[in-house]
Design a protein around this motif. Sequence first.
Motif, mmCIF file in Angstrom:
data_model
loop_
_atom_site.group_PDB
_atom_site.id
_atom_site.type_symbol
_atom_site.label_atom_id
_atom_site.label_comp_id
_atom_site.label_asym_id
_atom_site.label_seq_id
_atom_site.Cartn_x
_atom_site.Cartn_y
_atom_site.Cartn_z
ATOM 1 N N PRO A 180 2.476 -8.930 3.294
ATOM 2 C CA PRO A 180 1.328 -8.384 2.564
ATOM 3 C C PRO A 180 1.800 -7.508 1.408
ATOM 4 O O PRO A 180 2.774 -6.767 1.543
ATOM 5 C CB PRO A 180 0.606 -7.545 3.628
ATOM 6 N N PRO A 181 1.143 -7.575 0.271
ATOM 7 C CA PRO A 181 1.592 -6.791 -0.878
ATOM 8 C C PRO A 181 1.350 -5.304 -0.688
ATOM 9 O O PRO A 181 0.435 -4.888 0.030
ATOM 10 C CB PRO A 181 0.748 -7.341 -2.035
ATOM 11 N N ALA A 182 2.183 -4.507 -1.345
ATOM 12 C CA ALA A 182 1.952 -3.063 -1.412
ATOM 13 C C ALA A 182 1.009 -2.771 -2.566
ATOM 14 O O ALA A 182 0.993 -3.473 -3.579
ATOM 15 C CB ALA A 182 3.276 -2.330 -1.614
ATOM 16 N N MET A 183 0.233 -1.720 -2.425
ATOM 17 C CA MET A 183 -0.701 -1.345 -3.480
ATOM 18 C C MET A 183 0.040 -0.734 -4.668
ATOM 19 O O MET A 183 1.126 -0.161 -4.532
ATOM 20 C CB MET A 183 -1.730 -0.337 -2.959
ATOM 21 N N SER A 184 -0.591 -0.817 -5.815
ATOM 22 C CA SER A 184 -0.085 -0.199 -7.026
ATOM 23 C C SER A 184 -0.207 1.321 -6.921
ATOM 24 O O SER A 184 -1.005 1.852 -6.148
ATOM 25 C CB SER A 184 -0.891 -0.709 -8.221
ATOM 26 N N ALA A 185 0.579 2.045 -7.707
ATOM 27 C CA ALA A 185 0.581 3.503 -7.657
ATOM 28 C C ALA A 185 -0.778 4.082 -8.036
ATOM 29 O O ALA A 185 -1.471 3.569 -8.915
ATOM 30 C CB ALA A 185 1.651 4.048 -8.588
ATOM 31 N N PHE A 186 -1.131 5.173 -7.374
ATOM 32 C CA PHE A 186 -2.336 5.944 -7.678
ATOM 33 C C PHE A 186 -1.909 7.031 -8.649
ATOM 34 O O PHE A 186 -1.076 7.884 -8.326
ATOM 35 C CB PHE A 186 -2.900 6.549 -6.388
ATOM 36 N N THR A 187 -2.463 7.013 -9.850
ATOM 37 C CA THR A 187 -1.870 7.785 -10.942
ATOM 38 C C THR A 187 -2.292 9.255 -11.003
ATOM 39 O O THR A 187 -1.679 10.035 -11.735
ATOM 40 C CB THR A 187 -2.195 7.130 -12.299
ATOM 41 N N ASN A 188 -3.332 9.639 -10.260
ATOM 42 C CA ASN A 188 -3.738 11.044 -10.246
ATOM 43 C C ASN A 188 -3.015 11.751 -9.110
ATOM 44 O O ASN A 188 -3.447 11.716 -7.962
ATOM 45 C CB ASN A 188 -5.257 11.170 -10.086
ATOM 46 N N VAL A 189 -1.928 12.439 -9.442
ATOM 47 C CA VAL A 189 -1.091 13.033 -8.395
ATOM 48 C C VAL A 189 -1.704 14.291 -7.796
ATOM 49 O O VAL A 189 -1.169 14.830 -6.815
ATOM 50 C CB VAL A 189 0.324 13.329 -8.923
ATOM 51 N N SER A 190 -2.801 14.766 -8.350
ATOM 52 C CA SER A 190 -3.472 15.949 -7.803
ATOM 53 C C SER A 190 -4.609 15.583 -6.849
ATOM 54 O O SER A 190 -5.107 16.446 -6.123
ATOM 55 C CB SER A 190 -4.031 16.809 -8.951
ATOM 56 N N ASP A 191 -5.027 14.336 -6.853
ATOM 57 C CA ASP A 191 -6.194 13.915 -6.071
ATOM 58 C C ASP A 191 -5.750 13.237 -4.782
ATOM 59 O O ASP A 191 -5.745 12.007 -4.679
ATOM 60 C CB ASP A 191 -7.063 12.981 -6.919
ATOM 61 N N MET A 192 -5.408 14.037 -3.793
ATOM 62 C CA MET A 192 -4.965 13.474 -2.522
ATOM 63 C C MET A 192 -6.104 12.798 -1.761
ATOM 64 O O MET A 192 -5.907 11.788 -1.088
ATOM 65 C CB MET A 192 -4.339 14.569 -1.647
ATOM 66 N N ASP A 193 -7.313 13.360 -1.872
ATOM 67 C CA ASP A 193 -8.460 12.732 -1.203
ATOM 68 C C ASP A 193 -8.754 11.366 -1.813
ATOM 69 O O ASP A 193 -9.034 10.399 -1.098
ATOM 70 C CB ASP A 193 -9.693 13.631 -1.305
ATOM 71 N N GLY A 194 -8.693 11.303 -3.148
ATOM 72 C CA GLY A 194 -8.920 10.021 -3.807
ATOM 73 C C GLY A 194 -7.868 9.002 -3.443
ATOM 74 O O GLY A 194 -8.171 7.816 -3.253
ATOM 75 N N LEU A 195 -6.630 9.445 -3.321
ATOM 76 C CA LEU A 195 -5.541 8.553 -2.900
ATOM 77 C C LEU A 195 -5.811 8.014 -1.502
ATOM 78 O O LEU A 195 -5.661 6.810 -1.251
ATOM 79 C CB LEU A 195 -4.216 9.304 -2.935
ATOM 80 N N ALA A 196 -6.224 8.892 -0.590
ATOM 81 C CA ALA A 196 -6.474 8.464 0.787
ATOM 82 C C ALA A 196 -7.598 7.425 0.839
ATOM 83 O O ALA A 196 -7.485 6.407 1.535
ATOM 84 C CB ALA A 196 -6.821 9.670 1.654
ATOM 85 N N VAL A 197 -8.675 7.682 0.103
ATOM 86 C CA VAL A 197 -9.804 6.742 0.089
ATOM 87 C C VAL A 197 -9.379 5.405 -0.489
ATOM 88 O O VAL A 197 -9.727 4.337 0.034
ATOM 89 C CB VAL A 197 -10.978 7.336 -0.722
ATOM 90 N N SER A 198 -8.614 5.447 -1.566
ATOM 91 C CA SER A 198 -8.144 4.214 -2.197
ATOM 92 C C SER A 198 -7.251 3.420 -1.245
ATOM 93 O O SER A 198 -7.342 2.190 -1.172
ATOM 94 C CB SER A 198 -7.384 4.555 -3.480
ATOM 95 N N CYS A 199 -6.405 4.120 -0.510
ATOM 96 C CA CYS A 199 -5.524 3.431 0.449
ATOM 97 C C CYS A 199 -6.325 2.761 1.559
ATOM 98 O O CYS A 199 -6.010 1.641 1.984
ATOM 99 C CB CYS A 199 -4.536 4.421 1.062
#
Length: 287
Positions: A180-199
């Motif tokens: 399975p592919p890995a996701m592309s980088a989440f570019t907002n390094v300050s938004d941990m909640d947004g990263l979690a939701v995106s993952c």
Amino acid sequence: MSEPLTLLYVPGDRPDRFDKALASGADAVILDLEDAVAAPNKAAAREAAAAYLAKPRAVPIQVRVNDLTGPDVGADLAAVANARGLTGLRLPKVQSGGQVCELAARVAELTVREPELHCLIESASGVEAAHEIATAHPWVRSIGLGEADLSADLNVADEAGLVYARSRIVVAARAAGLAPPAMSAFTNVSDMDGLAVSCVRGRALGFLGRTAIHPKQLAVIAEAFRPADPEVEKARVLLSAMAGADARGSGTVVLADGRFADRAMIAAAERTVALAERFGAVPRPRV
């Protein structure tokens, strides 16, 4: 299953960060010669990466080379393709299977080693050619999206516009027999909640793991993609029940919680257990 769950990008012109990246806890490190490096620093980044890869390292290291059609990729390959510490080459902006084969041929002229090729698809034409790219050469180990460039190419403003492309990549990887592919980088390094939701969204679509551009993103990514204890327990119960059904000559079983299970569910359960055994499980139910 040996695919990394977390992959950390490091600019190739920041050799002071290389050791820190390897000590970050990332499952793999990507020395970036492409987007993270300004044009005047390309040669210095190339030299730094080659020097660092002169010997094997404890963590797998990939190198993202420059645009396959640009002026720098030849020098990139000459510098790192035969390096003892290189695990794989990350190929940006791949448009076709032919590009992959051409790149592999160039590498074969430089070394007898067979580095993994990790193909990044960053355009509409690349998405349309995803399966062709995934099956282009035996060295291809993974495909994935470069979502910043792809979003610009498609003129989409948020992740909702990428759902089709993401699913297309997951299907192409599966059809090609790749992980399975890995996701592309989440570019907002300050938004941990947004990263979690995106993952969580990516995991639901079939992705496994993600690249990061800052070490503080690694823990969020790992937690999002590790199975939770209840998932692992359900998988183990299913596998045990199916083993019993096989012994009785039956292909189906009704589990104690009422779930109907058959052989088609075994592979998913085995992946869950294998993931937990390699990376551990999240010790609580997912919300």
